[in-house]
Design an enzyme around this catalytic site. Structure first.
Site, short mmCIF file in Angstrom:
data_model
loop_
_atom_site.label_atom_id
_atom_site.label_comp_id
_atom_site.label_asym_id
_atom_site.label_seq_id
_atom_site.Cartn_x
_atom_site.Cartn_y
_atom_site.Cartn_z
N GLU A 97 42.84 31.21 49.99
CA GLU A 97 44.35 31.06 49.98
C GLU A 97 45.11 30.74 50.51
OE1 GLU A 97 45.23 33.80 46.59
OE2 GLU A 97 43.74 32.92 45.82
N GLU A 157 37.77 31.77 42.23
CA GLU A 157 37.82 33.52 41.73
C GLU A 157 38.58 32.66 40.59
OE1 GLU A 157 40.64 35.22 44.48
OE2 GLU A 157 39.96 34.52 45.83
C1 BG6 Z 1 43.45 36.43 44.91
C2 BG6 Z 1 43.17 36.31 45.97
O1 BG6 Z 1 45.32 35.85 45.36
O2 BG6 Z 1 43.86 37.32 43.86
C3 BG6 Z 1 42.74 38.14 46.52
O3 BG6 Z 1 42.32 35.88 46.92
C4 BG6 Z 1 42.84 38.85 45.13
O4 BG6 Z 1 42.35 38.51 47.46
C5 BG6 Z 1 42.70 38.48 44.31
O5 BG6 Z 1 42.01 40.26 45.17
C6 BG6 Z 1 43.56 38.77 43.40
O6 BG6 Z 1 44.85 39.88 43.27
P1 BG6 Z 1 44.96 41.23 43.14
O7 BG6 Z 1 46.46 41.33 43.61
O8 BG6 Z 1 44.97 41.58 41.32
O9 BG6 Z 1 44.20 41.77 43.59
#
Ligand code: BG6
Length: 470
Positions: free
Chosen positions: A175, A369
């Site tokens: 990201e 993701e």
């Molecule tokens: C993404 C990141 O932004 O979202 C992760 O690359 C992150 O590292 C994931 O964990 C989910 O976000 P969060 O804040 O719910 O953990």
């Protein structure tokens, strides 16, 4: 329409994604140095605590460092084809500026990768995910300093050389657009008066672009068959209304993200950014040869995360109804429901993002993701009935399949946090994404045992049928 086109290709990389600092723990073991995450007890959006007096869940994570064999066996049981993880820079170069790597750090990842390979799981490595050595922040000022490019290049070359026979898929920065939203996490940047300094942020971005290009160059030299991608937190912004002003606000908002993939994929600064820099009197320091590097060493694929969509409006009455999630904020979409953390759920947005990115770059996409952060309840019999998660994931997989039907080339799908881990934005364990439950709470209490959730067998079935049954 030929329904055969709505099929996942053979060799599709189904799996899960994690980041070192969110699950490994063992933050001082075997020579590991302190990273930015180690001083961020309240997550990536909050100020660091250099005194390290506050409790920090990242320090212990879910102890993947010691339990990885057990966890990987569970991923294998689900049939994972790929596992995306990051390598903690501080395990390899504890302060960031050493000449020689820490062998024990390399050994840990070597053992872990061997374990993955033993289970026929393809490793997908993020070189830098939301952390950098604290030494590079304290002694060099983070990514605004050009020297950090050299340290990163040394780090990347060390990894390519060491893992050249074992790792084909890489990503240079997780990201990368986080820099605009959380400059300490994204770039190790600190601002004296607490006000973000745009010049420093753009300068750090430029250095990361150069570093990414140098990594692509090195990676292709050392591992000719490697595939090296960028990784953006994808953003799709809808105009609140059909007012042209709202449409343009949506475009402007998305450009804050697309700027990064534009440079990394097309190989040059887009005019909309050059003009912005000029109009705001931001003069970037570049070395001769930088622009050629960007042009010559673009990424092979576009990796991205997708969780939600946003809405832009220029109407003042919408200012009050704002929501945030995954780095961004915007106006609430009246047509969408949101997670308990306010992240608006929009599966069709994933299809739109896939089409948008593919139209723009014509490079394969890798959805690295996606997932639902939710509170899970363990029943008396030990079962965890996370139907809400299954529903979320199924709807997104359906839209990914539709995007394939639209002609988009997608290499794989690694959902976020296949095993519960510490959240990035809020540094808690209450917000869970996994198919595998970890008995540990946000205060670090619990047995740390692993339990299969209902979604475990569901995802296993998705993979076994290559996305036909879900
Ligand atoms: C993404 C990141 O932004 O979202 C992760 O690359 C992150 O590292 C994931 O964990 C989910 O976000 P969060 O804040 O719910 O953990």
């Amino acid at each position: 329409m030929n329904t055969q086109t709505r099929k996942f290709p053979d060799g599709f990389l189904w799996g899960g994604a994690v980041a070192a600092n969110q699950l490994e723990g063992a933050y001082q073991e075997n020579g590991k140095g302190l990273s930015t995450a180690d001083v961020s007890p309240n997550g990536i959006m909050s100020p660091p605590d250099f005194s390290m007096t506050q409790f920090n869940l990242y320090h212990e994570g879910i102890d993947f460092y010691h339990k990885y064999k057990e966890d990987i066996a569970l991923f294998a049981e689900m049939g994972f084809k790929a596992f995306r993880f990051s390598i903690a820079w501080t395990r390899i170069f504890p302060n960031g500026d050493e000449q020689e790597p820490n062998e024990k750090g390399l050994q840990f990842y070597e053992d872990m990768i061997n374990e993955l390979r033993r289970h026929n799981i393809e490793p997908v490595v993020t070189i830098s995910h939301y952390e950098m050595p604290l030494g590079l922040v304290k002694n060099y000022g983070g990514w605004k300093n050009r020297q950090v490019v050299d340290f990163y290049e040394r780090f990347a070359r060390t990894l390519f050389t060491h893992f050249k026979d074992k790792v084909k898929y890489w990503m240079t920065f997780n990201e990368i657009n986080v820099l605009f939203h959380a400059p300490f996490t994204g770039g190790g940047l600190l601002f004296e008066d607490g006000q973000k300094n745009e010049k420093d942020i753009y300068q750090a971005a430029h250095h990361q672009f150069v570093a990414s290009a140098l990594a692509v160059k090195a990676g292709h030299e050392i591992i000719p068959s490697s595939q090296i991608g960028c990784m953006i937190a994808s953003m799709i912004t809808y105009p609140y209304s059909s007012r042209p002003e709202d449409m343009f606000a949506a475009i402007t908002q998305d450009r804050k993200t697309l700027f990064f993939s534009d440079v990394q994929s097309r190989g040059y600064y887009p005019t909309y950014i050059n003009n912005y820099l000029y109009e705001n009197n931001i003069k970037l320091e570049m070395q001769s040869g930088d622009l050629e590097l960007l042009q010559n060493y673009t990424v092979d694929y576009i990796g991205f995360s997708y969780y939600m969509s946003f809405v832009a409006s220029t109407a003042p009455e919408h200012e009050a109804s704002r929501t945030s999630g995954n780095l961004f904020e915007g106006v609430k979409n009246p047509y969408l429901k949101a997670s308990d953390w306010g992240w608006q759920i929009d599966p069709i947005g994933l299809r739109i993002v896939c089409n948008q990115l593919y139209d723009r770059y014509q490079k394969p996409l890798f959805i690295v993701e996606n997932g639902l952060g939710a509170v899970d309840k363990v029943e008396e019999d030990g079962s965890i009935n996370d139907d809400y998660r299954i529903k979320y994931l199924a709807a997104h997989i359906r839209e990914m399949k539709n995007a394939i039907g639209d002609g988009v080339e997608i290499m794989g799908y690694t959902s976020w946090g296949p095993i519960d881990l510490v959240s990035a934005s809020t540094a808690e364990l209450k917000k869970r994404y996994g198919y595998i439950y970890v008995d540990r709470d946000s205060q670090g209490k619990g047995s740390n045992n692993r339990l299969k959730k209902k979604s475990f067998d569901w995802y296993k079935q998705v993979i076994a049928t290559n996305g036909e049954n879900f």
